[in-house]
Design a protein around this motif. Structure first.
Motif, PDB file in Angstrom:
ATOM      1  N   SER A  97      33.697  43.277  46.886  1.00 30.12           N
ATOM      2  CA  SER A  97      34.952  44.039  46.787  1.00 30.12           C
ATOM      3  C   SER A  97      35.667  43.784  45.469  1.00 30.12           C
ATOM      4  O   SER A  97      36.140  44.718  44.810  1.00 30.12           O
ATOM      5  CB  SER A  97      35.884  43.678  47.944  1.00 30.12           C
ATOM      6  OG  SER A  97      35.302  44.039  49.166  1.00 30.12           O
ATOM      7  N   VAL A  98      35.768  42.526  45.082  1.00 30.91           N
ATOM      8  CA  VAL A  98      36.460  42.190  43.840  1.00 30.91           C
ATOM      9  C   VAL A  98      35.682  42.718  42.631  1.00 30.91           C
ATOM     10  O   VAL A  98      36.286  43.190  41.667  1.00 30.91           O
ATOM     11  CB  VAL A  98      36.744  40.674  43.752  1.00 30.91           C
ATOM     12  CG1 VAL A  98      37.183  40.258  42.362  1.00 30.91           C
ATOM     13  CG2 VAL A  98      37.807  40.298  44.788  1.00 30.91           C
ATOM     14  N   ALA A  99      34.361  42.699  42.690  1.00 29.44           N
ATOM     15  CA  ALA A  99      33.576  43.279  41.591  1.00 29.44           C
ATOM     16  C   ALA A  99      33.843  44.783  41.500  1.00 29.44           C
ATOM     17  O   ALA A  99      33.991  45.323  40.387  1.00 29.44           O
ATOM     18  CB  ALA A  99      32.089  43.012  41.801  1.00 29.44           C
ATOM     19  N   THR A 100      33.950  45.451  42.631  1.00 28.92           N
ATOM     20  CA  THR A 100      34.257  46.885  42.640  1.00 28.92           C
ATOM     21  C   THR A 100      35.644  47.132  42.064  1.00 28.92           C
ATOM     22  O   THR A 100      35.838  48.042  41.250  1.00 28.92           O
ATOM     23  CB  THR A 100      34.158  47.449  44.070  1.00 28.92           C
ATOM     24  OG1 THR A 100      32.819  47.257  44.545  1.00 28.92           O
ATOM     25  CG2 THR A 100      34.528  48.917  44.121  1.00 28.92           C
ATOM     26  N   LEU A 101      36.619  46.318  42.480  1.00 27.80           N
ATOM     27  CA  LEU A 101      37.977  46.464  41.945  1.00 27.80           C
ATOM     28  C   LEU A 101      37.995  46.239  40.437  1.00 27.80           C
ATOM     29  O   LEU A 101      38.685  46.942  39.700  1.00 27.80           O
ATOM     30  CB  LEU A 101      38.935  45.502  42.639  1.00 27.80           C
ATOM     31  CG  LEU A 101      39.237  45.805  44.093  1.00 27.80           C
ATOM     32  CD1 LEU A 101      40.139  44.726  44.677  1.00 27.80           C
ATOM     33  CD2 LEU A 101      39.864  47.177  44.249  1.00 27.80           C
ATOM     34  N   MET A 104      37.058  49.169  38.685  1.00 28.41           N
ATOM     35  CA  MET A 104      38.141  50.158  38.704  1.00 28.41           C
ATOM     36  C   MET A 104      39.251  49.805  37.709  1.00 28.41           C
ATOM     37  O   MET A 104      40.138  50.621  37.463  1.00 28.41           O
ATOM     38  CB  MET A 104      38.741  50.250  40.111  1.00 28.41           C
ATOM     39  CG  MET A 104      37.813  50.833  41.162  1.00 28.41           C
ATOM     40  SD  MET A 104      38.526  50.758  42.835  1.00 28.41           S
ATOM     41  CE  MET A 104      39.830  52.001  42.721  1.00 28.41           C
ATOM     42  N   GLY A 105      39.235  48.572  37.200  1.00 33.93           N
ATOM     43  CA  GLY A 105      40.284  48.126  36.284  1.00 33.93           C
ATOM     44  C   GLY A 105      41.381  47.335  36.963  1.00 33.93           C
ATOM     45  O   GLY A 105      42.417  47.060  36.362  1.00 33.93           O
ATOM     46  N   PHE A 106      41.163  46.932  38.206  1.00 34.80           N
ATOM     47  CA  PHE A 106      42.142  46.154  38.971  1.00 34.80           C
ATOM     48  C   PHE A 106      41.700  44.696  38.946  1.00 34.80           C
ATOM     49  O   PHE A 106      40.609  44.358  39.411  1.00 34.80           O
ATOM     50  CB  PHE A 106      42.205  46.661  40.412  1.00 34.80           C
ATOM     51  CG  PHE A 106      43.284  46.040  41.238  1.00 34.80           C
ATOM     52  CD1 PHE A 106      44.542  46.613  41.304  1.00 34.80           C
ATOM     53  CD2 PHE A 106      43.037  44.879  41.968  1.00 34.80           C
ATOM     54  CE1 PHE A 106      45.544  46.048  42.084  1.00 34.80           C
ATOM     55  CE2 PHE A 106      44.038  44.300  42.743  1.00 34.80           C
ATOM     56  CZ  PHE A 106      45.286  44.883  42.802  1.00 34.80           C
ATOM     57  N   GLU A 107      42.540  43.826  38.400  1.00 34.80           N
ATOM     58  CA  GLU A 107      42.192  42.412  38.287  1.00 34.80           C
ATOM     59  C   GLU A 107      42.461  41.685  39.590  1.00 34.80           C
ATOM     60  O   GLU A 107      43.536  41.822  40.181  1.00 34.80           O
ATOM     61  CB  GLU A 107      42.978  41.763  37.156  1.00 34.80           C
ATOM     62  CG  GLU A 107      42.575  42.262  35.784  1.00 34.80           C
ATOM     63  CD  GLU A 107      41.107  42.016  35.479  1.00 34.80           C
ATOM     64  OE1 GLU A 107      40.603  40.908  35.731  1.00 34.80           O
ATOM     65  OE2 GLU A 107      40.458  42.956  34.976  1.00 34.80           O
TER      66      GLU A 107
END
Length: 141
Positions: A97-101, A104-107
């Motif tokens: 999930s964090v890799a996907t975010l 998307m440009g979401f840290e």
């Protein structure tokens, strides 16, 4: 038909490029107003095992839509200027999930070993009243 990439490979790839937070460090962050812990687990998991106090519940299936400000499903919590730490039960879903975010440009970061390690380390856990997470119209089969 063989898979091009296994789930284990996806988790390993994600972990190689995201920030992972050790359980002891996450426990120290639980009362930090600049940190928002986000629980990706299914509502039944939260009901069964409890949750981290102050965490925001975002079911994994809604993550990208709730984070995207252009989505009709956007949640204001994700517009806050905070450090976001995502978790699931074992750290696999949250890593992907964090890799996907990140794509998307979401840290964001994730709890490396998940809620299971949080419980084992004695992190605070709030219990859920049975059926409180289910909508009123929910009827089990």
């Amino acid at each position: 038909m063989p898979l091009k990439k296994t789930a284990a490979q996806m988790v390993a790839d994600a972990r190689s490029r995201i920030e992972e937070i050790e359980t002891s460090d996450a426990i120290a962050m639980v009362n930090d107003p600049q940190v928002q812990i986000v629980d990706l687990r299914d509502p039944r998991e939260r009901e069964r095992t409890g949750f981290i106090p102050g965490s925001f519940h975002c079911p994994r299936g809604m993550l990208e839509f709730w984070v995207d400000p252009d989505s009709p499903y956007f949640k204001d919590v994700f517009a806050q200027d905070k450090k976001f730490v995502f978790h699931c039960a074992s750290g696999w879903r949250s890593a992907i999930s964090v890799a996907t975010l990140q794509d998307m440009g979401f840290e964001a970061a994730h709890l490396k070993e998940g809620f299971g390690s949080w419980e084992k380390a004695g992190g605070p856990v709030e219990k859920v009243a049975p059926n409180s997470l289910r909508p009123p119209s929910f009827r089990p089969f």
